[in-house]
Design a protein around this motif. Sequence first.
Motif, PDB file in Angstrom:
ATOM      1  N   SER A   1       0.843  -1.204   0.000  1.00 14.94           N
ATOM      2  CA  SER A   1       0.000   0.000   0.000  1.00 14.94           C
ATOM      3  C   SER A   1       0.878   1.255   0.000  1.00 14.94           C
ATOM      4  O   SER A   1       0.531   2.270  -0.612  1.00 14.94           O
ATOM      5  CB  SER A   1      -0.948  -0.011   1.195  1.00 14.94           C
ATOM      6  OG  SER A   1      -0.221  -0.307   2.376  1.00 14.94           O
TER       7      SER A   1
ATOM      8  N   TRP B   1      -2.176  12.440   6.282  1.00 19.03           N
ATOM      9  CA  TRP B   1      -3.533  12.986   6.118  1.00 19.03           C
ATOM     10  C   TRP B   1      -3.551  14.279   5.312  1.00 19.03           C
ATOM     11  O   TRP B   1      -4.588  14.657   4.772  1.00 19.03           O
ATOM     12  CB  TRP B   1      -4.188  13.184   7.494  1.00 19.03           C
ATOM     13  CG  TRP B   1      -4.417  11.854   8.148  1.00 19.03           C
ATOM     14  CD1 TRP B   1      -3.761  11.332   9.206  1.00 19.03           C
ATOM     15  CD2 TRP B   1      -5.353  10.846   7.718  1.00 19.03           C
ATOM     16  NE1 TRP B   1      -4.212  10.067   9.489  1.00 19.03           N
ATOM     17  CE2 TRP B   1      -5.194   9.740   8.583  1.00 19.03           C
ATOM     18  CE3 TRP B   1      -6.289  10.756   6.689  1.00 19.03           C
ATOM     19  CZ2 TRP B   1      -5.940   8.575   8.463  1.00 19.03           C
ATOM     20  CZ3 TRP B   1      -7.044   9.594   6.575  1.00 19.03           C
ATOM     21  CH2 TRP B   1      -6.860   8.520   7.453  1.00 19.03           C
TER      22      TRP B   1
ATOM     23  N   ALA C   1      -4.967  14.186   1.701  1.00 19.99           N
ATOM     24  CA  ALA C   1      -6.389  14.277   1.310  1.00 19.99           C
ATOM     25  C   ALA C   1      -6.702  15.658   0.710  1.00 19.99           C
ATOM     26  O   ALA C   1      -7.179  15.728  -0.434  1.00 19.99           O
ATOM     27  CB  ALA C   1      -7.291  13.960   2.497  1.00 19.99           C
TER      28      ALA C   1
ATOM     29  N   ALA D   1      -7.199  16.424  -3.371  1.00 20.36           N
ATOM     30  CA  ALA D   1      -8.470  17.016  -3.817  1.00 20.36           C
ATOM     31  C   ALA D   1      -8.210  18.309  -4.583  1.00 20.36           C
ATOM     32  O   ALA D   1      -8.825  18.561  -5.629  1.00 20.36           O
ATOM     33  CB  ALA D   1      -9.374  17.282  -2.611  1.00 20.36           C
TER      34      ALA D   1
ATOM     35  N   THR E   1      -1.361   0.488   5.978  1.00 21.38           N
ATOM     36  CA  THR E   1      -2.169  -0.701   5.703  1.00 21.38           C
ATOM     37  C   THR E   1      -3.258  -0.325   4.703  1.00 21.38           C
ATOM     38  O   THR E   1      -3.554   0.866   4.518  1.00 21.38           O
ATOM     39  CB  THR E   1      -2.833  -1.194   6.993  1.00 21.38           C
ATOM     40  OG1 THR E   1      -3.611  -0.113   7.523  1.00 21.38           O
ATOM     41  CG2 THR E   1      -1.794  -1.641   8.011  1.00 21.38           C
ATOM     42  N   TRP E   2      -3.839  -1.331   4.112  1.00 15.75           N
ATOM     43  CA  TRP E   2      -4.887  -1.045   3.129  1.00 15.75           C
ATOM     44  C   TRP E   2      -6.081  -0.313   3.742  1.00 15.75           C
ATOM     45  O   TRP E   2      -6.632   0.594   3.111  1.00 15.75           O
ATOM     46  CB  TRP E   2      -5.313  -2.325   2.409  1.00 15.75           C
ATOM     47  CG  TRP E   2      -4.287  -2.741   1.388  1.00 15.75           C
ATOM     48  CD1 TRP E   2      -3.460  -3.816   1.456  1.00 15.75           C
ATOM     49  CD2 TRP E   2      -3.952  -2.061   0.179  1.00 15.75           C
ATOM     50  NE1 TRP E   2      -2.620  -3.864   0.361  1.00 15.75           N
ATOM     51  CE2 TRP E   2      -2.906  -2.789  -0.442  1.00 15.75           C
ATOM     52  CE3 TRP E   2      -4.416  -0.910  -0.444  1.00 15.75           C
ATOM     53  CZ2 TRP E   2      -2.334  -2.410  -1.649  1.00 15.75           C
ATOM     54  CZ3 TRP E   2      -3.842  -0.526  -1.646  1.00 15.75           C
ATOM     55  CH2 TRP E   2      -2.819  -1.269  -2.241  1.00 15.75           C
TER      56      TRP E   2
ATOM     57  N   ARG F   1      -6.029   1.903   6.088  1.00 10.74           N
ATOM     58  CA  ARG F   1      -5.647   3.321   6.200  1.00 10.74           C
ATOM     59  C   ARG F   1      -5.610   3.965   4.815  1.00 10.74           C
ATOM     60  O   ARG F   1      -5.963   5.124   4.646  1.00 10.74           O
ATOM     61  CB  ARG F   1      -4.256   3.454   6.860  1.00 10.74           C
ATOM     62  CG  ARG F   1      -4.305   3.243   8.363  1.00 10.74           C
ATOM     63  CD  ARG F   1      -2.951   3.524   8.968  1.00 10.74           C
ATOM     64  NE  ARG F   1      -2.697   4.943   9.100  1.00 10.74           N
ATOM     65  CZ  ARG F   1      -1.535   5.530   8.847  1.00 10.74           C
ATOM     66  NH1 ARG F   1      -0.520   4.819   8.418  1.00 10.74           N
ATOM     67  NH2 ARG F   1      -1.389   6.823   9.002  1.00 10.74           N
ATOM     68  N   PHE F   2      -5.184   3.201   3.852  1.00  7.23           N
ATOM     69  CA  PHE F   2      -5.163   3.689   2.471  1.00  7.23           C
ATOM     70  C   PHE F   2      -6.598   4.026   2.025  1.00  7.23           C
ATOM     71  O   PHE F   2      -6.860   5.077   1.429  1.00  7.23           O
ATOM     72  CB  PHE F   2      -4.570   2.598   1.569  1.00  7.23           C
ATOM     73  CG  PHE F   2      -4.278   3.068   0.172  1.00  7.23           C
ATOM     74  CD1 PHE F   2      -3.048   3.619  -0.137  1.00  7.23           C
ATOM     75  CD2 PHE F   2      -5.228   2.943  -0.825  1.00  7.23           C
ATOM     76  CE1 PHE F   2      -2.781   4.058  -1.431  1.00  7.23           C
ATOM     77  CE2 PHE F   2      -4.968   3.378  -2.112  1.00  7.23           C
ATOM     78  CZ  PHE F   2      -3.745   3.924  -2.416  1.00  7.23           C
TER      79      PHE F   2
ATOM     80  N   ALA G   1      -9.051   4.765   3.989  1.00  9.78           N
ATOM     81  CA  ALA G   1      -9.515   5.927   4.750  1.00  9.78           C
ATOM     82  C   ALA G   1      -9.032   7.218   4.090  1.00  9.78           C
ATOM     83  O   ALA G   1      -9.761   8.216   4.040  1.00  9.78           O
ATOM     84  CB  ALA G   1      -9.007   5.847   6.187  1.00  9.78           C
ATOM     85  N   LEU G   2      -7.797   7.171   3.565  1.00  9.79           N
ATOM     86  CA  LEU G   2      -7.264   8.356   2.883  1.00  9.79           C
ATOM     87  C   LEU G   2      -8.083   8.653   1.617  1.00  9.79           C
ATOM     88  O   LEU G   2      -8.405   9.815   1.335  1.00  9.79           O
ATOM     89  CB  LEU G   2      -5.793   8.125   2.509  1.00  9.79           C
ATOM     90  CG  LEU G   2      -5.132   9.254   1.727  1.00  9.79           C
ATOM     91  CD1 LEU G   2      -5.027  10.516   2.573  1.00  9.79           C
ATOM     92  CD2 LEU G   2      -3.747   8.838   1.246  1.00  9.79           C
TER      93      LEU G   2
ATOM     94  N   ALA H   1     -11.254  10.214   2.712  1.00 14.64           N
ATOM     95  CA  ALA H   1     -11.039  11.601   3.156  1.00 14.64           C
ATOM     96  C   ALA H   1     -10.844  12.511   1.942  1.00 14.64           C
ATOM     97  O   ALA H   1     -11.364  13.639   1.911  1.00 14.64           O
ATOM     98  CB  ALA H   1      -9.814  11.663   4.070  1.00 14.64           C
ATOM     99  N   THR H   2     -10.113  12.013   0.932  1.00 13.88           N
ATOM    100  CA  THR H   2      -9.898  12.819  -0.280  1.00 13.88           C
ATOM    101  C   THR H   2     -11.238  13.103  -0.957  1.00 13.88           C
ATOM    102  O   THR H   2     -11.519  14.240  -1.359  1.00 13.88           O
ATOM    103  CB  THR H   2      -8.962  12.072  -1.260  1.00 13.88           C
ATOM    104  OG1 THR H   2      -7.747  11.782  -0.577  1.00 13.88           O
ATOM    105  CG2 THR H   2      -8.678  12.899  -2.489  1.00 13.88           C
TER     106      THR H   2
ATOM    107  N   VAL I   1     -13.089  15.770   0.826  1.00 12.74           N
ATOM    108  CA  VAL I   1     -12.585  17.127   0.540  1.00 12.74           C
ATOM    109  C   VAL I   1     -13.023  17.558  -0.863  1.00 12.74           C
ATOM    110  O   VAL I   1     -13.347  18.731  -1.087  1.00 12.74           O
ATOM    111  CB  VAL I   1     -11.047  17.197   0.677  1.00 12.74           C
ATOM    112  CG1 VAL I   1     -10.554  18.620   0.433  1.00 12.74           C
ATOM    113  CG2 VAL I   1     -10.597  16.740   2.049  1.00 12.74           C
ATOM    114  N   VAL I   2     -13.055  16.602  -1.802  1.00 16.63           N
ATOM    115  CA  VAL I   2     -13.521  16.926  -3.160  1.00 16.63           C
ATOM    116  C   VAL I   2     -14.963  17.432  -3.096  1.00 16.63           C
ATOM    117  O   VAL I   2     -15.315  18.453  -3.709  1.00 16.63           O
ATOM    118  CB  VAL I   2     -13.423  15.686  -4.084  1.00 16.63           C
ATOM    119  CG1 VAL I   2     -14.223  15.872  -5.361  1.00 16.63           C
ATOM    120  CG2 VAL I   2     -11.967  15.398  -4.425  1.00 16.63           C
TER     121      VAL I   2
ATOM    122  N   LEU J   1     -14.943  20.888  -1.528  1.00 17.20           N
ATOM    123  CA  LEU J   1     -14.453  21.917  -2.467  1.00 17.20           C
ATOM    124  C   LEU J   1     -15.527  22.264  -3.495  1.00 17.20           C
ATOM    125  O   LEU J   1     -15.695  23.427  -3.870  1.00 17.20           O
ATOM    126  CB  LEU J   1     -13.194  21.436  -3.196  1.00 17.20           C
ATOM    127  CG  LEU J   1     -11.878  21.453  -2.430  1.00 17.20           C
ATOM    128  CD1 LEU J   1     -10.755  20.901  -3.305  1.00 17.20           C
ATOM    129  CD2 LEU J   1     -11.517  22.854  -1.972  1.00 17.20           C
TER     130      LEU J   1
END
Lengths: 468, 374
Positions: free
Chosen positions: A179, A440, A443, A447, B9-10, B12-13, B15-16, B19-20, B23-24, B27
């Motif tokens: 990952s 973090w 993110a 975006a 870890t996957w 957490r990946f 989760a990112l 989160a992205t 934010v998109v 925005l």
Amino acid sequence: MPFTTYRYVAFLGLTLLFTQLVRGKAREWGLLLLSFVFYAAWDPRYVPLLLGLGVFTYVAGHACAKKGSPSSRLWLPIAAILFVLGLYKYSGMVVEAVNLALPKASALGVPSFVLPLGISFFTFECVSYLLDVRKGSKELVPLHRFLLFPAFFPHMIAGPILRVREFGPQLEKPHTATSAEVLAGVDRIVVGFLKKLVIADTLGAFVDSGFGSSVAPGALDGWVLSIAFSFQIYFDFSAYSDIAIGSARALGFTFPENFNLPYHAKNPSEFWNRWHMTLSRWIRDYLFLPVLMKQGRPKWFPLVYTVIVMSLMGLWHGAGLTFVCWGAWHGLLMVGHRLVQGPVAKRSKSAQRYLDALGRAATLLLIFAGSTFFRSRSMGQALGMLGSMFTLKGLRPAYSPNDYGFLLGSILVYLLLEPRLLRWFAKKPDEAGVDGWRFWLRAPLYALALQFVFMFEHTNVGFIYFQF
Amino acid sequence: MAPAARALTWPRFGALAAATLAVVVFLGWANPIAALAGATFKAGNSTETQAVKRDPRHHDLENRSQLPRPEAGKKLIVFIGTSQQFSASLPEGARPDSSREVPVSSDLFLQKLEERAPGVYTAYNVGAPNQTFVEALWRSLYWFKLGHRPHALILQAAFDGFRKVGVRPEFQELLAQPAFADIEAEFERTSTGSYRMQFASARQEFEQRRLEVSSENGAEALLRRGLGHLPLYQTRETTRADLLGLLYSARVKFLGIKPTSKRHIVGAPVASNLDALRDLLRLARSYGTRVYVYNGPVNPKLSMFYEDEYRATVDAVRAAALDASGEFLDLGGAVPEGEWGYWMGGPDPIHFAEQGHFTVARRLDEAWGTSFVP
């Protein structure tokens, strides 16, 4: 399939999923199939060419790998591969040159092949495979595994130009990306998208307008345009390399770097150790060293040979006199540097420091000036522009302040951001901010990058190096 | 001792990625670039203009390439120029009046011709923002060779018409008509003008775009349709305009390079556009079209050009008009100070207010009106 399209992102996502879920032979076959799908998305008619060249190189490699095999076993297939490259890329130019000598009535028809995408790159990889195997590198077997060497999609179109000793072991001992590696790949792809869409294409619009007239610009604008083009091509090609290297990284492969801050070079030779590095080492290993290492050459030989090889390197970039001149220009710069090296070394240390700074500035300016050959549509345009640049005719700016401002901004990005990004990319994936706030922070940064991609993608312009 | 880094870890990946996406979505909802641009413009940088009368019969104000068919039996006058021809700026402190649309100089001139020669003329204004003469020539190839041949051309020469090169994508779309593509190719082959490479580039850009569009019918089109559900994607064009506006404001504020700053009229763009102007006038004359060229008004409150360059350009335009047996009128100082607008915190460098259009129409009529009486 162009890199900066949504379908490439989707294609890469699906391939990533595939490589995570499938192991062993099925993965190799799958990657090969996907690579041909990638190529066919541009023009399916040329898939047999890529496949045929691959099979031919595999068979020829097997033949010339045998100990004591005659040297013709090596040179004939290399000549055949280069013939294919010449046929598609240079036949039009050759026929046009022949027609100049013939009366109009008996002029030959000029062949108009569509240049197969990436042919300059995958033919060079096939040639390097044969030469390396001949020198003792391990053959890449079986056939389907070998075919991935020239055809693996992230590098197939415009490099980096791989060597079998660096890519072969990765194919033989496949590795599923962690990952952290996927994240490192995504980081790099995002940077590549931004460099291409936001910087290179915006600079490109200015450069196009500047080179879009047969009237030579004034000296100031000539220099500005040549600098703008130099940065455009840097951001364009290094962006391509970022996306290629990032894609490979996300799929579990490591590609060599292709750029290392080329405009930081102290001299012309160093420039080529920092610019299109995988092409430079190809030229060094297969054209320079084998010839120049031979004893008994006259003193002038390396100088002349350098200019000849660099001119051929220019010709590799495009079938035209402007490209040959661009290569020869760089060859002459390298020769010039070699000639002044000796006298400079005899000077005092303080004088050397002064001369080094002068040399660095001269290198940069002459490299910028040389890019005029690369971008011009004709020798007349290139010479006209260089004429006004070096005679300092016309020092009033003709273009919008926005254009000059954007160029300045791009140079600042190169000077301030690129070195940090390169250091970041050089880190091991597990060390590149996978913990804490840096993780973090991605993110909002991703975006925001996506927003910029959305804003600038409609100007989707092809990568400059796709034409080679 | 620094704590050991957590392995990625996957989950957490994932989760990112989530989160992205969040934010998109944020925005797209908040659009901070647009908000910032709005706040900047409100802070004293007026960019509002008064609505102008846009008669669809008479005006092709912005990017349309084809001329509408003229009214039967009427002679056609085509106005070519920049946004000065069809915009009405506002005086300092004035707000746009939404209850009315103001007339522009081409319509006002036509009204005067109507008084002199009732029912004889119709006029189209094909001005476009920053339209260069290379573009004007490109479009004229269509009108002269395929469209409705004008009785007269009235060209406005302005700084904006000389500062850029190339043909914008909207005008390139004329190439979609095979007849125009043939004419353009033939013209490109025979022309010796320094703008020729720009025509060639325009054709290449058009062909490349067409290739891209045709290749976007499948997966790419599907993906774009999917992205169309994201507000961040839907607003990409306006956000880009806002971003460029912000950068422009930053240039004005921090670098002091204002829209009214002194600028040069030199170099390859000027040479290319002058070549195109000469060929455009020659083309018009070869079709028997009468040619009228005027030097566009310049705001007397500003000193935007270097006098020698400005004079040289005006003289070159005058010579081109006279070479084509046309008329030339210098309206450089025709519109007085009080008739100009106010824009981005300073005098408008290009557009005048309503009264300026009356002045230009009057001056055109005084100079050339009688020549239009049959």
